[in-house]
Design a protein around this motif. Structure first.
Motif, PDB file in Angstrom:
ATOM      1  N   ALA A  64       0.815  -1.212   0.000  1.00 12.54           N
ATOM      2  CA  ALA A  64       0.000   0.000   0.000  1.00 12.54           C
ATOM      3  C   ALA A  64       0.849   1.263   0.000  1.00 12.54           C
ATOM      4  CB  ALA A  64      -0.915  -0.004   1.218  1.00 12.54           C
ATOM      5  N   HIS A  65       0.376   2.248  -0.729  1.00 14.64           N
ATOM      6  CA  HIS A  65       0.993   3.574  -0.786  1.00 14.64           C
ATOM      7  C   HIS A  65      -0.122   4.595  -0.562  1.00 14.64           C
ATOM      8  CE1 HIS A  65       4.761   1.984  -2.426  1.00 14.64           C
ATOM      9  NE2 HIS A  65       3.967   1.119  -3.034  1.00 14.64           N
ATOM     10  N   ASP A  88      -9.772   3.478   1.339  1.00 18.31           N
ATOM     11  CA  ASP A  88      -9.188   3.712   2.654  1.00 18.31           C
ATOM     12  C   ASP A  88      -7.669   3.814   2.567  1.00 18.31           C
ATOM     13  OD1 ASP A  88     -11.760   3.499   3.695  1.00 18.31           O
ATOM     14  OD2 ASP A  88     -11.490   1.392   4.253  1.00 18.31           O
ATOM     15  N   TYR A  89      -7.074   4.442   3.570  1.00 20.32           N
ATOM     16  CA  TYR A  89      -5.626   4.460   3.684  1.00 20.32           C
ATOM     17  C   TYR A  89      -5.135   3.044   3.976  1.00 20.32           C
ATOM     18  CZ  TYR A  89      -5.709   9.530   3.755  1.00 20.32           C
ATOM     19  OH  TYR A  89      -5.882  10.840   3.408  1.00 20.32           O
ATOM     20  N   ASN A  90      -3.879   2.785   3.685  1.00 22.49           N
ATOM     21  CA  ASN A  90      -3.225   1.501   3.954  1.00 22.49           C
ATOM     22  C   ASN A  90      -3.866   0.334   3.216  1.00 22.49           C
ATOM     23  OD1 ASN A  90      -1.371   2.760   5.765  1.00 22.49           O
ATOM     24  ND2 ASN A  90      -3.006   2.798   7.289  1.00 22.49           N
ATOM     25  N   GLY A  91      -4.529   0.608   2.094  1.00 17.49           N
ATOM     26  CA  GLY A  91      -5.038  -0.465   1.249  1.00 17.49           C
ATOM     27  C   GLY A  91      -6.357  -1.067   1.656  1.00 17.49           C
ATOM     28  N   GLY A  92      -7.261  -0.316   2.248  1.00 19.08           N
ATOM     29  CA  GLY A  92      -8.576  -0.830   2.624  1.00 19.08           C
ATOM     30  C   GLY A  92      -9.645  -0.505   1.597  1.00 19.08           C
ATOM     31  N   ASN A 105     -11.605   9.051 -11.385  1.00 13.95           N
ATOM     32  CA  ASN A 105     -11.849  10.042 -10.343  1.00 13.95           C
ATOM     33  C   ASN A 105     -11.117   9.630  -9.074  1.00 13.95           C
ATOM     34  OD1 ASN A 105     -12.737  11.950  -8.553  1.00 13.95           O
ATOM     35  ND2 ASN A 105     -14.860  11.285  -8.573  1.00 13.95           N
ATOM     36  N   MET A 106     -10.055  10.332  -8.748  1.00 11.91           N
ATOM     37  CA  MET A 106      -9.212   9.996  -7.600  1.00 11.91           C
ATOM     38  C   MET A 106      -9.660  10.672  -6.305  1.00 11.91           C
ATOM     39  SD  MET A 106      -7.038   7.869  -8.794  1.00 11.91           S
ATOM     40  CE  MET A 106      -5.752   7.800  -7.549  1.00 11.91           C
ATOM     41  N   THR A 107     -10.674  11.534  -6.345  1.00 15.20           N
ATOM     42  CA  THR A 107     -11.067  12.279  -5.149  1.00 15.20           C
ATOM     43  C   THR A 107     -11.390  11.364  -3.962  1.00 15.20           C
ATOM     44  OG1 THR A 107     -11.795  14.128  -6.498  1.00 15.20           O
ATOM     45  CG2 THR A 107     -12.644  14.035  -4.247  1.00 15.20           C
ATOM     46  N   PRO A 108     -12.155  10.259  -4.140  1.00 12.43           N
ATOM     47  CA  PRO A 108     -12.427   9.414  -2.967  1.00 12.43           C
ATOM     48  C   PRO A 108     -11.341   8.371  -2.694  1.00 12.43           C
ATOM     49  CG  PRO A 108     -13.703   8.612  -4.812  1.00 12.43           C
ATOM     50  CD  PRO A 108     -12.969   9.856  -5.280  1.00 12.43           C
ATOM     51  N   ILE A 109     -10.273   8.353  -3.496  1.00  9.12           N
ATOM     52  CA  ILE A 109      -9.235   7.326  -3.371  1.00  9.12           C
ATOM     53  C   ILE A 109      -8.151   7.816  -2.413  1.00  9.12           C
ATOM     54  CG2 ILE A 109      -7.515   5.977  -4.640  1.00  9.12           C
ATOM     55  CD1 ILE A 109     -10.512   5.343  -5.242  1.00  9.12           C
TER      56      ILE A 109
END
Length: 116
Positions: free
Chosen positions: A58-59, A85-89, A105-109
């Protein structure tokens, strides 16, 4: 009258050049993603060093919003996932294949995971 318009256009071009305004780069002028990496391309075609990922796992992302193109330039069939989610969730299916994605769309990523 035609002469006056030509001079006006030339004057405007000179003024714009002095301000340092340039046209957006074409797709062929886009920054290449290094071999073995997954990259997130900025809207102007560039790739920021913070958005080049080489290692599996995860990045977490910071300030990556709007529609962006992801470039998979990994070797050996490796892929990636985009995650809410952060950390690959809460991730997407694994995307494989070398090349550029359609704008996404990267806004929710909040993270990208590199997988073998």
């Amino acid at each position: 009258m035609l002469r006056k318009l030509s001079l006006t256009a030339a004057g405007m071009a000179l003024a714009l050049g002095t301000l340092g305004l340039t046209a957006a780069p074409s797709a062929s002028a886009a920054t290449p993603c290094p071999s073995g990496a997954v990259c997130i391309r900025e809207t102007n075609g560039s790739i920021l060093s913070r958005n080049i990922f080489y290692s599996y796992g995860a990045h977490n992302l910071s300030n990556v919003t709007g529609n962006r193109v992801l470039v998979n330039n990994q070797t050996g069939g490796a892929g990636f996932q985009v995650c809410y989610d952060y950390n690959g969730g809460r991730c997407s299916n694994v995307m494989r294949g070398v090349g550029e994605s359609a704008p996404y769309n990267m806004t929710p990523i909040n993270s990208v995971v590199l997988v073998r």
